[in-house]
Enzyme design. Structure first.
Site, PDB file in Angstrom:
ATOM      1  CG  ASP A  47      -2.000  -1.008   1.173  1.00 10.78           C
ATOM      2  OD1 ASP A  47      -2.207  -1.553   0.071  1.00 10.78           O
ATOM      3  OD2 ASP A  47      -2.648  -1.262   2.200  1.00 10.78           O
ATOM      4  CG  ASP A  59     -12.272  -3.801  -2.510  1.00 11.37           C
ATOM      5  OD1 ASP A  59     -11.377  -4.619  -2.804  1.00 11.37           O
ATOM      6  OD2 ASP A  59     -12.069  -2.577  -2.432  1.00 11.37           O
TER       7      ASP A  59
END
Lengths: 260, 220
Positions: free
Chosen positions: A11, A130
């Site tokens: 990330d 997601d």
């Protein structure tokens, strides 16, 4: 022999690694390029960067990170986060990304996937999904880091984006992400069996067995993990040795001939 | 001689050639990325990169005149290494996004991957093994790489018309396709050596050796 990819995920926020690896010998642990080098040497099969920079002001920082990473890492690089326009994809590819991952923009306007695939080829367009469980055997798409429900069924959406030209699905279980309880196997398997493109399983890995299950029970073509690598719990070599011992074919870390 | 080697990456103006450029630099080369026919014809070695879609790439090659320059370069006997889409562009025809003519340097056609296995996946996005078809890889870019894993990222493959041009095969879920091609000075690989770690670097080192050997022959 066809092998299963093991993919570490970083990330990145404002050009710095947020959840990174605790490698002791890194000069700058916050530099994604330094981490990419380590993963390259460790035998990772691909690397994924997810840009979680909130505003679009710092996008140029990401292009710089991608280009510096492509300079040093001799493995494929997938970049996602904040990709909204065809021009965003073009810029990332020019900076050195090999694949670009589209998330919220694909949910808001599925035709964006078609435009991207026609322009750049399906092989470099990944759609990141997601999903959260809403009922047994039913999973719903969530956006904005899992905060916003969309009411869209995950299996139907995956089929739709593949028919529009997505070349790969990066499937993250929001229920499992960060829990270390293992991939959501029913979800992974439902998507992997429904679509004709590779599915990358993501979200929930805590043990070496979880990586194996993602493939043997989830039918994933690749397994992605963050935490187990970030905190140095397992190395790429350990993951691959474990998968090979369980009969899952992987590319050996030493770069030699295939073992399974 | 090594320092003056003049290597060209043909620019189709469609995608990322960073990784390829970087890999060649690591071999001590200073590649020029261009679509200029004059520069292509003067090169000691030419690379056809593996990014983009067939139709737009062919259009670009025709517009810039690079297509004719590549044909003349091939006729000169100097080595060409064509990667993924680059190899497909050298074939007679392609079917990606409609029917397209290729450069007809590689006799054969481009087809979509067609694995017979249930739940098969296209594109192939994976590390996969290159298996020998030709007995001897010494004169090819695969010298010393028997059984190694390479990175594939593709939906289409080349079916060469002459079986003897197949240097290596790869088995993707039951579809055994041509992973590496060689006919005289034309070398093609369906995988991406620039994304294939150390094994990929070895492909480029072999290509550099082929350039050197050709240059030596021409000096004599």
């Amino acid at each position: 022999m066809l092998t299963v990819r093991v993919i570490p995920c970083l990330d990145v926020k404002d050009g710095r690694v947020v959840k990174g690896v605790n490698f002791v010998d890194l000069r700058d642990a916050g530099d994604p390029v330094e981490q990419a080098k380590v993963y390259d040497a460790a035998g990772a099969d691909e690397l994924t960067f997810l840009d979680i920079t909130a505003s679009s002001d710092n996008r140029d920082t990401l292009f710089d990170v991608v280009s510096r990473t492509a300079e040093v890492a001799f493995m494929p690089l997938t970049v996602g986060g904040g990709v909204r326009k065809v021009d965003d994809i073009r810029k990332l590819l020019l900076a050195g990304a090999d694949k670009v991952s589209i998330n919220t923009a694909a949910v808001k306007r599925p035709d964006f996937v078609k435009e991207a695939a026609e322009r750049f080829g399906s092989q470099c367009i990944t759609v990141a999904i997601d999903a959260k469980s809403v009922a047994p055997g039913r999973w719903e798409i969530f956006t904005h880091g899992g905060r916003e429900a969309t009411g869209i069924d995950t299996v139907a959406f995956a089929e739709q984006v593949v028919s529009l030209g997505a070349g790969e699905i990066l499937l993250t279980s929001m229920d499992r992400d960060g829990t270390k309880a293992g991939f959501n196997l029913p979800l992974t398997r439902a998507i992997a069996d429904a679509v004709s493109v590779p599915v990358v399983a993501s979200g929930g890995v805590g043990t070496l067995d979880h990586m194996v299950e993602g493939v043997t029970e989830g039918h994933a073509s690749a397994v992605l993990a963050a935490s187990i690598f970030h905190f140095g719990e397992f190395s790429i070599a350990q993951v691959k040795a474990h998968m090979a011992a369980a009969g899952v074919p992987v590319r050996p870390v030493d770069g030699g001939t295939a073992a399974a | 001689m090594t320092q003056s080697k003049n290597v060209v990456i043909v620019d189709y103006r469609v995608g990322n050639t960073h990784s390829l450029e970087r890999s060649l630099k690591r071999c001590g080369l200073s590649p020029v990325i261009t679509s200029d026919p004059a520069v292509i014809e003067q090169a000691d070695g030419v690379l056809m990169p593996g990014v983009g879609a067939f139709g737009p790439a062919m259009e670009s090659l025709m517009e810039t005149g690079a297509s004719a320059a590549i044909r003349r370069f091939v006729d000169s006997g100097r080595p060409v290494l064509a990667i993924c889409l680059g190899m497909q562009l050298l074939a007679d025809e392609g079917e990606e996004g409609g029917h397209h003519r290729g450069l007809s340097i590689i006799p054969g056609r481009v087809r979509r991957l067609a694995p017979p296995q249930e739940h098969s996946k296209i594109p192939q996005i994976a590390w996969n093994e290159i298996m020998p078809v030709a007995d001897d890889w010494r004169e090819t870019v695969l010298d010393g790489l028997q059984g190694r894993q390479m990175y594939f990222l593709h939906s289409y493959v080349v079916d060469p018309a002459r079986p003897e041009d197949r240097v290596a095969e790869t088995d993707y879920m039951g579809d055994c396709f041509c992973a590496a091609y060689r006919s005289a000075n034309v070398h093609g690989v369906q995988f991406h050596p620039e994304l294939s770690a150390e094994a990929g670097q070895a492909v480029f080192r072999n290509f550099v050796r082929l350039i050197d050997e050709t240059a030596q022959k021409n000096d004599i």
